[in-house]
Every structure is written in structure tokens, then in C-alpha cells.
Design a protein around this motif. Structure first.
Motif, PDB file in Angstrom:
ATOM      1  N   ASP A 298     -24.956  27.710 -52.435  1.00 63.23           N
ATOM      2  CA  ASP A 298     -23.641  27.133 -52.159  1.00 63.23           C
ATOM      3  C   ASP A 298     -23.215  26.232 -53.318  1.00 63.23           C
ATOM      4  O   ASP A 298     -23.900  26.158 -54.351  1.00 63.23           O
ATOM      5  CB  ASP A 298     -23.637  26.381 -50.818  1.00 63.23           C
ATOM      6  CG  ASP A 298     -24.602  25.191 -50.786  1.00 63.23           C
ATOM      7  OD1 ASP A 298     -24.963  24.667 -51.870  1.00 63.23           O
ATOM      8  OD2 ASP A 298     -24.977  24.759 -49.678  1.00 63.23           O
ATOM      9  N   ASP A 299     -22.105  25.558 -53.157  1.00 61.27           N
ATOM     10  CA  ASP A 299     -21.562  24.748 -54.253  1.00 61.27           C
ATOM     11  C   ASP A 299     -22.453  23.566 -54.614  1.00 61.27           C
ATOM     12  O   ASP A 299     -22.340  23.015 -55.721  1.00 61.27           O
ATOM     13  CB  ASP A 299     -20.161  24.237 -53.884  1.00 61.27           C
ATOM     14  CG  ASP A 299     -19.135  25.351 -53.812  1.00 61.27           C
ATOM     15  OD1 ASP A 299     -19.395  26.423 -54.392  1.00 61.27           O
ATOM     16  OD2 ASP A 299     -18.092  25.163 -53.159  1.00 61.27           O
TER      17      ASP A 299
ATOM     18  N   LYS B 135     -27.990  29.485 -49.599  1.00 60.15           N
ATOM     19  CA  LYS B 135     -27.135  29.891 -48.475  1.00 60.15           C
ATOM     20  C   LYS B 135     -27.460  31.310 -48.000  1.00 60.15           C
ATOM     21  O   LYS B 135     -27.040  31.721 -46.927  1.00 60.15           O
ATOM     22  CB  LYS B 135     -25.659  29.782 -48.836  1.00 60.15           C
ATOM     23  CG  LYS B 135     -25.118  30.844 -49.772  1.00 60.15           C
ATOM     24  CD  LYS B 135     -23.595  30.695 -49.888  1.00 60.15           C
ATOM     25  CE  LYS B 135     -22.972  31.782 -50.742  1.00 60.15           C
ATOM     26  NZ  LYS B 135     -21.497  31.637 -50.830  1.00 60.15           N
TER      27      LYS B 135
END
Length: 213
Positions: free
Chosen positions: A119-120, A125
Motif C-alpha cells: 500500500d502507500d 496489502k
């Protein structure tokens, strides 16, 4: 190895997450894990899902029926030939340069491969795990394969750490996650620590938690 005999050092802890390139790269799951398994019988399915649940509980991670973004985010595929991946719908969306990757795996006579998505914040994820059965793998009990794969999917371990030694140990009651690996799993999921890191100072924070018990 028992917990009483584990002698951690900062360098040993750092090695769990230092890649062959020399880079320190750590990541754990940043969301509940929603597993799905392909290519096995119903009996093996229960063994594999049980192994995933065991590893998740040891780590202190979370498990879920579904992921709101991806549906399933831990996908395990079992098959007999790497070429089978080329026939799986949408597999190219999960594995970039699929044809060249399959060619490399065939050339290396590999039995396993994992691809992670992040993920960011750099947390895991999704993880796609592939296991090619056949040959010596057919002699390995399903629970051993399942627990080993589940353990390796829970963190972005070094790409060299388990090439010679399994993350598991054998006991009278069967296969278990090695005590040193189980402790690193637990420490890694301490919510005080970040879900991803690229500086070796993170290993020192892990080490402090490990020696504190």
C-alpha cells in the motif's frame, strides 16, 4: 532450538530482512489477511487454511473472510507445472512480465515463488504464493508445506534467509514455526513499530523487543 537457547544479536536480526542486494527492506501486513487457496483437494484445503490461521495467531496479525478492496489478498496456488500459470485468467495482472518470470522459474527448477503488493505506506496489502508440486515436494507432508508458506507470506523476509534452512522445526507433535522465527514474527507485528522500514535502525528496535522477551 528452544526459546531458552536463542541468542539474538543485532546483526542476526538485521539478516532476517537484508536482501541479497544488501538493502534492508521490512514490511508486514497493514490490513487483515483474507486467504484463498487454489489447486488442492478439500482435505488439503482445511490443512492449509489451518496453517495460515496458526501463523497469523502467532504473529498477532488479523484474519478476515474478505478484503474490501481485493476480495482475497493472500492467494495460494498449487500446481504441477509452471507453464500452467500462463493459462490462468488475469494472472498477468498479478505477475508483471509473466512469461519471462515463468521461464526463469522453469530454468531454476524452482518449487516456490511469492509476489507481494504494497500500500502507500509500504505495508503488505497482497501476497500471491505459488507452489509447484512434484518430485521431492510430493514427499513433504501438506501441513509442513502449508505452514512454511504461511510463515513466509506474513513478512517480507530476506530473499536469502530461508534458502538453506526451513522456517519450521519438527517436534514430537509435528511441524511448528521455529522459536526464533516465531519470536521475530511477534516482534514485527508490535503496533508500536512501523509497518514498513528501510533503515537498519528498525532491526535494532526489533532486537530490543526480542531480548526483552
Amino acid at each position: 532450538m528452544t526459546e531458552d537457547t536463542i541468542d539474538y544479536t543485532p546483526e542476526a536480526v538485521e539478516a532476517y530482512f537484508t536482501r541479497a542486494s544488501g538493502d534492508y527492506v521490512f514490511a508486514r501486513w497493514g490490513r487483515p489477511i483474507a486467504p484463498v487457496v487454489f489447486g488442492v483437494t478439500d482435505a488439503s484445503m482445511s490443512v492449509i487454511k489451518g496453517a495460515i490461521e496458526t501463523a497469523v495467531v502467532i504473529a498477532g496479525a488479523e484474519i478476515s473472510e474478505t478484503d474490501p478492496e481485493l476480495g482475497s489478498n493472500l492467494m495460494m496456488f498449487f500446481f504441477s507445472d509452471w507453464k500452467e500459470l500462463l493459462d490462468v485468467p488475469n494472472m498477468g495482472d498479478m505477475i508483471p512480465d509473466l512469461e519471462s518470470r515463468v521461464a526463469t522459474l522453469i530454468d531454476r527448477n524452482a518449487h516456490q515463488y511469492r509476489a507481494f503488493r504494497f500500500d502507500d505506506d509500504g505495508a503488505i496489502k497482497a501476497c500471491f504464493t505459488f507452489v509447484r508440486m512434484g518430485g521431492a515436494m510430493d514427499e513433504v507432508p501438506a501441513d509442513v508445506i502449508a505452514l512454511s508458506q504461511a510463515t513466509q507470506a506474513l513478512l517480507l523476509w530476506s530473499d536469502t534467509v530461508f534458502t538453506q534452512d526451513s522456517p519450521l522445526a519438527q517436534t514430537e507433535s509435528g511441524a511448528v514455526i521455529r522459536p526464533d522465527v516465531a519470536n521475530v514474527l511477534r516482534a514485527s507485528y508490535d503496533r508500536v513499530l512501523p509497518s514498513s522500514a528501510r533503515d537498519t535502525s528498525h532491526a535494532l528496535r526489533l532486537y530490543a523487543r526480542l531480548i526483552a522477551g
